[in-house]
Design a protein around this motif. Structure first.
Motif, PDB file in Angstrom:
ATOM      1  N   GLU A 389      38.947  34.781  17.518  1.00  7.87           N
ATOM      2  CA  GLU A 389      38.430  35.614  16.430  1.00  7.87           C
ATOM      3  C   GLU A 389      39.532  35.936  15.415  1.00  7.87           C
ATOM      4  O   GLU A 389      39.274  36.008  14.206  1.00  7.87           O
ATOM      5  CB  GLU A 389      37.839  36.899  16.996  1.00  7.87           C
ATOM      6  CG  GLU A 389      36.517  36.677  17.717  1.00  7.87           C
ATOM      7  CD  GLU A 389      36.063  37.882  18.514  1.00  7.87           C
ATOM      8  OE1 GLU A 389      36.735  38.932  18.431  1.00  7.87           O
ATOM      9  OE2 GLU A 389      35.049  37.772  19.223  1.00  7.87           O
ATOM     10  N   ALA A 424      35.626  29.643  18.800  1.00  6.78           N
ATOM     11  CA  ALA A 424      34.832  30.762  19.317  1.00  6.78           C
ATOM     12  C   ALA A 424      33.611  30.278  20.084  1.00  6.78           C
ATOM     13  O   ALA A 424      32.904  31.079  20.686  1.00  6.78           O
ATOM     14  CB  ALA A 424      34.395  31.669  18.174  1.00  6.78           C
ATOM     15  N   ASN A 430      32.356  33.128  22.824  1.00  7.87           N
ATOM     16  CA  ASN A 430      33.010  34.428  22.941  1.00  7.87           C
ATOM     17  C   ASN A 430      32.074  35.497  23.512  1.00  7.87           C
ATOM     18  O   ASN A 430      32.528  36.455  24.141  1.00  7.87           O
ATOM     19  CB  ASN A 430      33.572  34.860  21.587  1.00  7.87           C
ATOM     20  CG  ASN A 430      34.838  34.091  21.252  1.00  7.87           C
ATOM     21  OD1 ASN A 430      35.277  33.230  22.008  1.00  7.87           O
ATOM     22  ND2 ASN A 430      35.432  34.391  20.108  1.00  7.87           N
ATOM     23  N   ARG A 505      36.570  43.584  22.202  1.00  8.33           N
ATOM     24  CA  ARG A 505      37.427  43.712  21.015  1.00  8.33           C
ATOM     25  C   ARG A 505      38.229  45.005  21.067  1.00  8.33           C
ATOM     26  O   ARG A 505      39.421  45.018  20.722  1.00  8.33           O
ATOM     27  CB  ARG A 505      36.596  43.652  19.736  1.00  8.33           C
ATOM     28  CG  ARG A 505      37.453  43.827  18.479  1.00  8.33           C
ATOM     29  CD  ARG A 505      36.762  43.469  17.200  1.00  8.33           C
ATOM     30  NE  ARG A 505      37.634  43.720  16.062  1.00  8.33           N
ATOM     31  CZ  ARG A 505      38.609  42.915  15.641  1.00  8.33           C
ATOM     32  NH1 ARG A 505      38.826  41.785  16.285  1.00  8.33           N
ATOM     33  NH2 ARG A 505      39.354  43.208  14.603  1.00  8.33           N
TER      34      ARG A 505
END
Length: 565
Positions: A389, A424, A430, A505
């Motif tokens: 990312e 990704a 992801n 994240r």
């Protein structure tokens, strides 16, 4: 386009964040002395800058192609492969028993980072071989190891991974490729595989495919999958490439990016293969390949982020526009500074996480520590998802820094985004990485996550005397992460999946703060300023991400029909 391997950045992280000293302090990796590490980084950087980087644009403009059943790679890629293989860069961490250097995964990760920034399309080839080497070392018979590993380590032969089929994307258990035993120790492998990275080359003597297939009577789903090595050419009595096997490249995909890397549709028509590992044990062997391959893919994103940043920074220093102070270049504009600072700060954070993961893998290898194994397992999906990312975001921001010229292929800024976008998606999307983090990696009740949070808090406590404000911010972020993890562990699996992506994240952002805090303590004034930027302007995002974790079940209230067009 210019690229210079970030040797000083890697050295700093290896020394102050990733714990290379602890790894080198083990008997297993005692050869990773400072002089050895310096030589590895210096020589690999020279190859990347002088040999690989000039191939990046060539591969994009002159894609790999299929001519009369033969894959033709871009001009110069064969020379690049030879530089990689002759330098020993494929087998950095492979066993010395089969020609490898036996050095830490930390160094493999650092070199792969540099190669990815120089030419991602070509770097994919050694990454595939590295995955195959690891799988064979862990699961193959002694006979297969003796025959294949020296050739793969030396780069005489290349390796691939054949998992995906047209009807079975991320659902590996739905594969249909079959393997029939012939009674002589070989199997007839029949089926079609898609998205096979570097499915063929014109610079390796042989291409060795690791193929997932089903034996007769095998259980349904993932429990009935076996792994086979199926070479392009059948080795003769001396181990040299002999008769052509009954497999072929049907076509090459026309892709958004990575044009220099052939992505093949492979057809196996009763091709001769050998079982790797036990019958129906293919998933275990596959995860041996994929876990480190996932770290490798995260590292690819980091390498591209570095290259995109370097090009954007160079453009910003040269481009004169508006009423900028100083030199008159756009780098003097506040918003351009913000974009470049974000690219650099997030790349540093992602690189630190990847190296932390590699260091944990090394410590597990050297000591057999269950805690280090759990740490490596936890960090793997974070490194993969956040690294890729970061690469995508940096490449996109790099286009913005270039303005209109970023949308024009002449500058090459767009290639970074086209090339890195797939990272990704492949080696497990992801979203799958995030579900793995909150699912399989939380089966310990969050023990590994809490241990890592404790480490972040300890680092913040130690930094209070030299960077009190930054240390306090990182400590508070770690505590917020701890509370969210406690709530996550208490939730059911479906509720965890609903918030898995923002949770991953947020975890990465806090780890990034931990790394930047270490840089502020051990680095120079420039590193302190970058750490201040990250911790004060980027790290706070973790709070909004984690605030949604406890409310994530709201996603489940939406009906699927309400989300359709």
């Amino acid at each position: 386009m210019t690229y210079a391997a970030p040797v000083s950045e890697l050295r700093f992280l290896l020394e102050h964040v990733a714990g290379l000293d602890r790894v080198a302090g083990t008997e297993r990796f005692a050869e990773a002395t400072p002089d050895m590490v310096d030589a590895i980084l210096t020589e690999a950087a020279r190859m990347c800058d002088e040999v690989l980087a000039p191939l990046n644009r060539k591969g994009d403009a002159d894609p790999a192609r299929l001519e009369n059943g033969v894959v033709r790679t871009p001009e110069g890629f064969g020379d690049g492969w030879r530089a990689i293989s002759e330098g020993g860069w494929i087998g950095i961490s492979a066993s010395p028993e089969h020609g490898g250097l036996g050095l830490p995964m930390l160094l493999t990760t650092a070199v792969n980072d540099m190669m990815s920034g120089a030419c991602l399309a070509l770097q994919l080839a050694p990454l595939m071989s590295q995955g195959q080497i690891e799988a064979l070392e862990a699961h193959a018979s002694d006979e297969i190891k003796a025959l294949y590993l020296p050739k793969l380590v030396s780069g005489e032969w290349s390796g691939t991974m054949n998992l995906t089929e047209p009807q079975a994307g991320s659902d590996v258990g739905a594969l249909r490729t079959r393997a029939e035993p012939r009674g002589d120790g070989t199997y007839a492998v029949t089926g079609q595989k898609i998205y096979i990275t570097w499915g063929d080359t014109d610079f390796a003597e042989n291409v060795c495919h690791l193929v997932l297939a089903r034996l007769p009577g095998a259980p349904e789903g993932t429990k009935g999958i076996s792994l086979f090595v199926v070479p392009k050419y059948l080795p003769d009595a001396e181990g040299r490439p002999g008769e052509r096997n009954t497999l072929k490249v049907v076509s090459l995909e026309h892709k958004l990016g990575l044009h220099g890397s052939p992505t093949a549709v492979m057809e196996y028509e009763g091709a001769t293969g050998w079982l790797v590992g036990r019958e129906n044990g293919g998933m275990a062997a596959m995860f041996t390949m994929m876990n480190n391959a996932r770290l490798g893919v995260g590292t690819q994103g980091i390498g591209v982020a570095e290259a995109a940043f370097q090009q954007a920074a160079a453009w910003a220093r040269d481009r004169k526009q508006g009423k900028a102070a100083g030199t008159g270049a756009i780098v003097e504009h506040a918003d351009v500074k913000r974009m470049l600072a974000t690219m650099r700060a997030e790349t540093f954070a992602a690189r630190a996480i990847a190296l932390m993961c590699a260091g944990a893998i090394d410590m597990e290898t050297a000591t057999g520590s269950a805690a280090q194994a759990a740490r490596a397992a936890l960090l793997t999906p974070i490194a993969k998802a956040f690294g890729t990312e970061t690469g995508i975001a940096a490449a996109d921001t790099g286009i913005q820094v270039h303005g209109g010229m970023g949308f024009v292929e002449e500058t090459g800024a767009a290639q970074f985004l086209r090339d890195v976008r797939v990272t990704a998606i492949y080696e497990g999307t992801n979203g799958i990485q995030a579900m793995d983090l909150v699912g399989r990696k939380m089966k310990d009740g969050g023990e590994a996550a809490f241990a890592l949070t404790d480490e972040i808090c300890e680092g913040a406590e130690a930094a209070k005397s030299s960077a009190p404000d930054l240390a306090h911010a990182v400590y508070e972020a770690a505590e917020t992460l701890r509370e969210a993890t406690e709530a996550l562990v208490a939730a059911d699996l479906e509720a965890r999946f609903a918030v898995a992506v923002p949770y991953l994240r947020a975890f990465a952002l806090v780890l990034g703060g931990h790394a930047h805090l270490a840089a502020a303590v051990h680095g120079d004034a420039a590193r302190l300023r970058l750490a201040e930027f990250y911790i004060r302007t980027i790290l706070p995002e973790h709070a909004s991400l984690l605030a949604g974790v406890s409310e994530g079940a709201a996603v489940l209230a939406l009906e699927a029909g309400e989300l359709a067009a």
